[in-house]
Design an enzyme around this catalytic site. Structure first.
Site, PDB file in Angstrom:
ATOM      1  N   GLN A   1      -3.302   2.371  10.355  1.00 25.30           N
ATOM      2  CA  GLN A   1      -1.983   2.428   9.719  1.00 25.30           C
ATOM      3  C   GLN A   1      -1.004   3.270  10.522  1.00 25.30           C
ATOM      4  O   GLN A   1       0.204   3.027  10.498  1.00 25.30           O
ATOM      5  CB  GLN A   1      -2.098   2.976   8.291  1.00 25.30           C
ATOM      6  CG  GLN A   1      -2.797   2.049   7.328  1.00 25.30           C
ATOM      7  CD  GLN A   1      -4.260   2.422   7.138  1.00 25.30           C
ATOM      8  OE1 GLN A   1      -4.897   2.925   8.063  1.00 25.30           O
ATOM      9  NE2 GLN A   1      -4.796   2.197   5.954  1.00 25.30           N
TER      10      GLN A   1
ATOM     11  N   ARG B   1       0.850  -1.181   0.000  1.00 21.88           N
ATOM     12  CA  ARG B   1       0.000   0.000   0.000  1.00 21.88           C
ATOM     13  C   ARG B   1       0.893   1.241   0.000  1.00 21.88           C
ATOM     14  O   ARG B   1       2.108   1.150   0.075  1.00 21.88           O
ATOM     15  CB  ARG B   1      -0.910   0.015   1.236  1.00 21.88           C
ATOM     16  CG  ARG B   1      -0.174  -0.343   2.521  1.00 21.88           C
ATOM     17  CD  ARG B   1      -0.838   0.157   3.765  1.00 21.88           C
ATOM     18  NE  ARG B   1      -0.807   1.617   3.833  1.00 21.88           N
ATOM     19  CZ  ARG B   1       0.274   2.326   4.165  1.00 21.88           C
ATOM     20  NH1 ARG B   1       1.428   1.738   4.447  1.00 21.88           N
ATOM     21  NH2 ARG B   1       0.226   3.647   4.199  1.00 21.88           N
ATOM     22  N   GLY B   2       0.216   2.408  -0.075  1.00 22.82           N
ATOM     23  CA  GLY B   2       0.950   3.665  -0.113  1.00 22.82           C
ATOM     24  C   GLY B   2       1.169   4.091  -1.537  1.00 22.82           C
ATOM     25  O   GLY B   2       1.676   3.335  -2.368  1.00 22.82           O
ATOM     26  N   ALA B   3       0.773   5.331  -1.841  1.00 25.35           N
ATOM     27  CA  ALA B   3       0.719   5.784  -3.230  1.00 25.35           C
ATOM     28  C   ALA B   3       2.002   5.549  -4.035  1.00 25.35           C
ATOM     29  O   ALA B   3       1.963   4.911  -5.094  1.00 25.35           O
ATOM     30  CB  ALA B   3       0.316   7.261  -3.280  1.00 25.35           C
TER      31      ALA B   3
ATOM     32  N   ASP C   1      -2.593  10.586  -2.029  1.00 23.27           N
ATOM     33  CA  ASP C   1      -2.817   9.491  -2.972  1.00 23.27           C
ATOM     34  C   ASP C   1      -3.160   9.999  -4.365  1.00 23.27           C
ATOM     35  O   ASP C   1      -2.977   9.283  -5.347  1.00 23.27           O
ATOM     36  CB  ASP C   1      -3.933   8.582  -2.452  1.00 23.27           C
ATOM     37  CG  ASP C   1      -3.453   7.734  -1.290  1.00 23.27           C
ATOM     38  OD1 ASP C   1      -3.022   6.592  -1.532  1.00 23.27           O
ATOM     39  OD2 ASP C   1      -3.482   8.215  -0.148  1.00 23.27           O
TER      40      ASP C   1
ATOM     41  N   ASN D   1      -6.354  12.057   0.237  1.00 25.81           N
ATOM     42  CA  ASN D   1      -5.464  11.300   1.112  1.00 25.81           C
ATOM     43  C   ASN D   1      -6.311  10.453   2.046  1.00 25.81           C
ATOM     44  O   ASN D   1      -7.542  10.525   2.030  1.00 25.81           O
ATOM     45  CB  ASN D   1      -4.557  12.255   1.910  1.00 25.81           C
ATOM     46  CG  ASN D   1      -3.397  11.532   2.577  1.00 25.81           C
ATOM     47  OD1 ASN D   1      -2.717  10.716   1.956  1.00 25.81           O
ATOM     48  ND2 ASN D   1      -3.162  11.809   3.849  1.00 25.81           N
ATOM     49  N   LYS D   2      -5.658   9.651   2.867  1.00 32.08           N
ATOM     50  CA  LYS D   2      -6.353   8.753   3.777  1.00 32.08           C
ATOM     51  C   LYS D   2      -7.459   9.489   4.532  1.00 32.08           C
ATOM     52  O   LYS D   2      -7.267  10.613   4.982  1.00 32.08           O
ATOM     53  CB  LYS D   2      -5.352   8.148   4.759  1.00 32.08           C
ATOM     54  CG  LYS D   2      -5.947   7.202   5.785  1.00 32.08           C
ATOM     55  CD  LYS D   2      -6.700   6.041   5.147  1.00 32.08           C
ATOM     56  CE  LYS D   2      -5.809   5.196   4.272  1.00 32.08           C
ATOM     57  NZ  LYS D   2      -6.545   4.080   3.621  1.00 32.08           N
TER      58      LYS D   2
END
Length: 366
Positions: free
Chosen positions: A215, A67-69, A256, A266-267
């Site tokens: 996270q 995960r993570g852009a 993201d 974003n998250k």
């Protein structure tokens, strides 16, 4: 996709405890594979997933094992290469990978880059083998470039923090996870905090737990502890009291997708922090590589926000915490309008104020 179990050690900087790389390409005798650090099992154990095809990688992306852009972009590029090298349908693999998480701009961009290299090699007459090598070369280049971008953003971000608060002693609030687990290097927003720590100018890293999947608690706190940073974990709902007490000098988050007008996806939980930061006159900084910017998305309203399963909200660690039949609202991301963003830090430069014109100028300066 296979689980190779718990591994002890790893690679990278040794300021703290070394860790297993978040992603790596390997070529064992039985054929090339993409090896992922399974982020769903952190911090309890460091175990790896081995992907032998794009379908396994898609599953890993959807489960948030990877995960993570920025890292999703790298993974997408390697996924195309994996399909090509192993002789699978590259067109089908690319489509499945690009759509695995629709909000993350980097994922589709990484897939396009590797697929473009593959297609160009075919047109040039290099054949399937040559095209596969071209796709892998594109993935490896993107991986290196993201590591370089990470270092550049950390330096720019720390310089900006020092300008905003001369003398150091930075108290940074961050959300979700933006370190080496999401990057080819040391991360985006976390990378800036880490640079401040190494320079002796980080007083405190405030870590939002980041519900519903934690996270921040599971991953950012884990990374901060390994780097021996001064950090404190807080429930997301406690951020307001932290601002009110004057304990936050800057909010530093990742992204993201950044739209052409400077809106930032974003998250989920990021937008409320931006509102709090504006009310309390605290800088709100977004740190992201240029691959996160999507000038084809005109504004925040045009961002496709991923909706995830309700059980992520109604359960915690597999334990049910809501009455049976409870419906849950679970967007993975929210969108912060450009007017609430003090600056966007990229490897190309720092944009402040954040405007559509500024985004276009940085895009044109590629």
């Amino acid at each position: 996709m296979a689980d190779h179990g718990v591994r002890p050690g790893g690679s990278g900087r040794t300021d703290g405890i070394p860790m297993i790389p978040a992603l790596r390409w390997e070529e064992p005798p039985e054929g090339p594979v993409l090896v992922l650090l399974d982020q769903t099992r952190l911090p309890a154990e460091e175990s790896e997933l081995v992907c032998t095809d794009a379908a396994a990688l898609v599953a890993a992306i959807r489960s948030l094992a990877v995960r993570g852009a920025p890292l999703l972009g790298i993974a997408g590029a390697y996924g195309v290469a994996l399909a090509a090298v192993r002789g699978f349908d590259v067109e089908q693999a690319a489509a499945a990978l690009a759509g695995a998480r629709p909000t993350a701009a980097n994922l589709a961009a990484g897939v396009r880059r590797a697929k473009g290299a593959y297609d160009a090699a075919l047109v040039a007459g290099d054949g399937p083998a040559g095209a596969a090598r071209a796709a892998l070369g594109a993935a490896r280049a993107l991986h290196r470039e993201d590591a370089d971008a990470s270092a550049g953003m950390a330096a720019r971000g720390l310089t900006l923090l020092d300008e905003l608060r001369p003398g150091g002693g930075h108290r940074i609030l961050t959300h979700c996870n933006t370190g080496a687990l999401v990057s080819g290097g040391e991360g985006t927003a976390f990378g800036v905090a880490l640079a401040a720590h190494r320079a002796g100018r980080l007083r405190r890293l405030w870590v939002d737990e980041t519900r519903p999947l934690l996270q921040g608690a599971r991953l950012t706190a884990w990374e901060a502890a390994r780097q021996r940073m001064a950090y404190t974990l807080l429930a997301d709902g406690a951020a307001g009291s932290l601002f009110a007490a004057g304990e936050v000098d800057a909010v530093v988050v990742g992204a993201d997708r950044i739209a052409a007008d400077g809106s930032v996806a974003n998250k989920v939980g990021t937008y409320p922090l931006a509102v709090l930061a504006r009310y309390h006159h605290v800088p709100f900084l977004v740190v992201a590589p240029w691959t996160t910017v999507d000038v084809g998305t005109p504004d925040g309203a045009s961002v496709e926000v991923e909706q995830r399963a309700g059980r992520e909200v109604t359960e915690i660690g597999g334990a049910v915490v809501a009455p049976l039949g409870t419906r849950a609202y679970n967007p993975a991301f929210d969108v912060t309008p450009a007017e609430l963003v003090t600056a966007i830090v990229t490897e190309r430069g720092v944009l402040s104020p954040v405007t559509a014109e500024g985004i276009a100028a940085l895009e044109g300066g590629a």
